[in-house]
Design an enzyme around this catalytic site. Structure first.
Site, PDB file in Angstrom:
ATOM      1  N   LYS A   5      40.402 -14.904  65.759  1.00  0.00           N
ATOM      2  CA  LYS A   5      39.362 -14.048  66.568  1.00  0.00           C
ATOM      3  C   LYS A   5      40.465 -13.124  66.974  1.00  0.00           C
ATOM      4  CE  LYS A   5      35.877 -17.295  68.171  1.00  0.00           C
ATOM      5  NZ  LYS A   5      35.287 -17.448  66.647  1.00  0.00           N
ATOM      6  N   GLY A   6      41.906 -13.483  67.683  1.00  0.00           N
ATOM      7  CA  GLY A   6      42.893 -12.705  68.430  1.00  0.00           C
ATOM      8  C   GLY A   6      43.890 -11.761  66.990  1.00  0.00           C
TER       9      GLY A   6
ATOM     10  N   ASN B 159      41.633 -10.465  64.005  1.00  0.00           N
ATOM     11  CA  ASN B 159      40.655  -9.826  64.106  1.00  0.00           C
ATOM     12  C   ASN B 159      40.439  -8.618  64.644  1.00  0.00           C
ATOM     13  OD1 ASN B 159      40.516 -12.075  61.511  1.00  0.00           O
ATOM     14  ND2 ASN B 159      38.637 -13.098  62.552  1.00  0.00           N
TER      15      ASN B 159
ATOM     16  N   THR C 126      26.027  -9.980  73.187  1.00  0.00           N
ATOM     17  CA  THR C 126      26.001  -9.861  71.998  1.00  0.00           C
ATOM     18  C   THR C 126      24.591 -10.417  71.751  1.00  0.00           C
ATOM     19  OG1 THR C 126      27.560 -10.806  70.963  1.00  0.00           O
ATOM     20  CG2 THR C 126      27.508  -8.372  71.203  1.00  0.00           C
TER      21      THR C 126
ATOM     22  N   GLY D 182      22.601 -10.688  68.583  1.00  0.00           N
ATOM     23  CA  GLY D 182      22.371 -10.979  67.048  1.00  0.00           C
ATOM     24  C   GLY D 182      21.560  -9.874  66.525  1.00  0.00           C
ATOM     25  N   LYS D 183      20.236 -10.478  65.974  1.00  0.00           N
ATOM     26  CA  LYS D 183      19.452  -9.409  65.582  1.00  0.00           C
ATOM     27  C   LYS D 183      18.666  -8.725  66.583  1.00  0.00           C
ATOM     28  CE  LYS D 183      16.389 -12.683  64.382  1.00  0.00           C
ATOM     29  NZ  LYS D 183      15.875 -13.880  63.544  1.00  0.00           N
TER      30      LYS D 183
ATOM     31  N   THR E 153      30.840 -13.923  59.582  1.00  0.00           N
ATOM     32  CA  THR E 153      32.358 -13.713  60.493  1.00  0.00           C
ATOM     33  C   THR E 153      33.365 -12.933  60.634  1.00  0.00           C
ATOM     34  OG1 THR E 153      31.977 -15.785  58.472  1.00  0.00           O
ATOM     35  CG2 THR E 153      33.781 -15.880  59.675  1.00  0.00           C
TER      36      THR E 153
ATOM     37  N   ASP F 245      34.726 -10.255  66.730  1.00  0.00           N
ATOM     38  CA  ASP F 245      35.995  -9.907  66.208  1.00  0.00           C
ATOM     39  C   ASP F 245      35.822  -8.355  65.809  1.00  0.00           C
ATOM     40  OD1 ASP F 245      36.300 -11.817  66.993  1.00  0.00           O
ATOM     41  OD2 ASP F 245      36.765 -12.956  65.351  1.00  0.00           O
TER      42      ASP F 245
HETATM   43  O1  RIB Z   1      35.432 -15.431  64.758  1.00  0.00           O
HETATM   44  C1  RIB Z   1      35.984 -15.791  63.792  1.00  0.00           C
HETATM   45  C2  RIB Z   1      37.492 -15.545  62.909  1.00  0.00           C
HETATM   46  O2  RIB Z   1      36.817 -17.582  64.156  1.00  0.00           O
HETATM   47  C3  RIB Z   1      38.363 -17.154  62.362  1.00  0.00           C
HETATM   48  O3  RIB Z   1      38.767 -15.668  61.528  1.00  0.00           O
HETATM   49  C4  RIB Z   1      38.082 -18.323  62.428  1.00  0.00           C
HETATM   50  O4  RIB Z   1      39.556 -17.949  62.123  1.00  0.00           O
HETATM   51  C5  RIB Z   1      37.848 -18.433  63.718  1.00  0.00           C
HETATM   52  O5  RIB Z   1      38.884 -17.655  65.093  1.00  0.00           O
END
Ligand code: RIB
Length: 308
Positions: free
Chosen positions: A43-44, A46, A223, A225-226, A252, A256
């Protein structure tokens, strides 16, 4: 101290192992999936990549293992124009890994093996104090130790830095931490855990935002979602819809992308409503592509999408 227009992202760095399947497996079940994809994630990481691709000047603070995954991640951050001077290395623990399954509706299931992420410590943050104090925004999530998040939030808040927390994965948060957060960006599950309110519609989302506000956070962005985004700031509520025609293939990293984009919007002087609109467009592009970091759009793509 001189204030710059810098975003510091403090958080996790993982390598994602991802498989698309028709549906998510039930406990004890084996199912067949599609091709295996290995991509940079966390998450960080991304959020740092999102903020950089969208136009922010980003420093990423994280911890990697002394292994191939860590070295690959470091190369990625350099290519993404991210300042890597505060990326720590752990000789004893491996780099973080996430096992991800994505179903035909683009929903995912993620298990994280944090490895080196869980050793990012207050002592590490002491080495970053100066750069944190000179930033404009500190953006964090919860895939590193909570004591480290609390410590960094306090340093940044006391220095007048805007502190933004994406409380993912969902966790109960102390009032001590919430009082040092300016902007909280939870999804529905995270907002429910923090507020204790079950969110089933717009009214319950507002109630959850009110309770989080009473715990000390000025601005709350849930947030949904839809159903778009609920923004609560300065006593007002705003419902900001998302583009309904998007065909999502993989959510996914969408959250982020949203968080990184919010930071860029704020830094560029957009209002909170405008920043959420900008972030919705960026996240909307990311869900049309597979993978977390792979799916994050560049600034030009967001501008093109906004015009169309
Ligand atoms: O938010 C998505 C992320 O959550 C993925 O990239 C995974 O690594 C988890 O950290």
């Amino acid at each position: 101290m001189l204030k710059t227009k810098k975003i510091i992202v403090l958080g996790s760095c993982n390598t994602d192992m991802l498989v698309h399947t028709h549906r998510l497996p039930a406990p004890g079940e084996t199912i067949m999936g599609g091709d295996f994809i290995m991509t940079p994630g966390g998450k960080g990481a991304n959020q740092a990549v999102a903020a950089s691709r969208l136009g922010g000047e980003v420093t990423f603070i994280t911890k990697i293992g002394n292994d191939i995954f860590g070295r690959q991640s470091l190369e990625v951050f350099k290519r993404e124009n991210i300042n890597t001077n505060f990326i720590f290395s752990d000789a004893e623990h491996p780099s973080g890994v996430a096992l991800i399954t994505v179903d035909k509706d683009a929903e995912n299931c993620i298990v994280v093996a944090p490895g080196a992420n869980k050793t990012l410590s207050k002592e590490d943050i002491d080495q970053c104090r100066e750069i944190i104090e000179s930033a404009t925004i500190l953006l964090m999530q919860l895939e590193i130790p909570i004591e480290t998040v609390e410590y960094a939030a306090k340093i940044a808040y006391n220095a007048g830095v805007k502190v933004i927390l994406n409380p993912a994965p969902a966790s109960f948060l102390s009032t001590r931490l919430l009082q040092n957060i300016h902007i909280l960006i939870p999804n529905i599950i995270e907002a429910e855990v923090i507020s204790g309110v079950k969110i089933s519609d717009g009214e319950t989302a507002k109630k959850a935002a009110d309770i989080i506000h009473q715990k000390g956070v000025g601005t709350i962005i849930i947030t949904l979602g839809k159903f778009g985004v609920l923004l609560k700031e300065k006593g007002g509520y705003y419902n900001i819809p998302i583009e309904s025609k998007i065909k999502a293939v993989d959510t996914t990293g969408a959250g982020d992308t949203f968080c990184g984009a919010i930071c860029v919007g704020i830094l560029e002087g957009m209002s909170m409503v405008e920043s959420v609109g900008f972030a919705n467009t960026a996240a909307g592009i990311s869900v049309t592509r597979a993978g977390a970091q792979l799916s994050i759009p560049y600034r030009k793509e967001v501008e093109t999408a906004k015009k169309s």
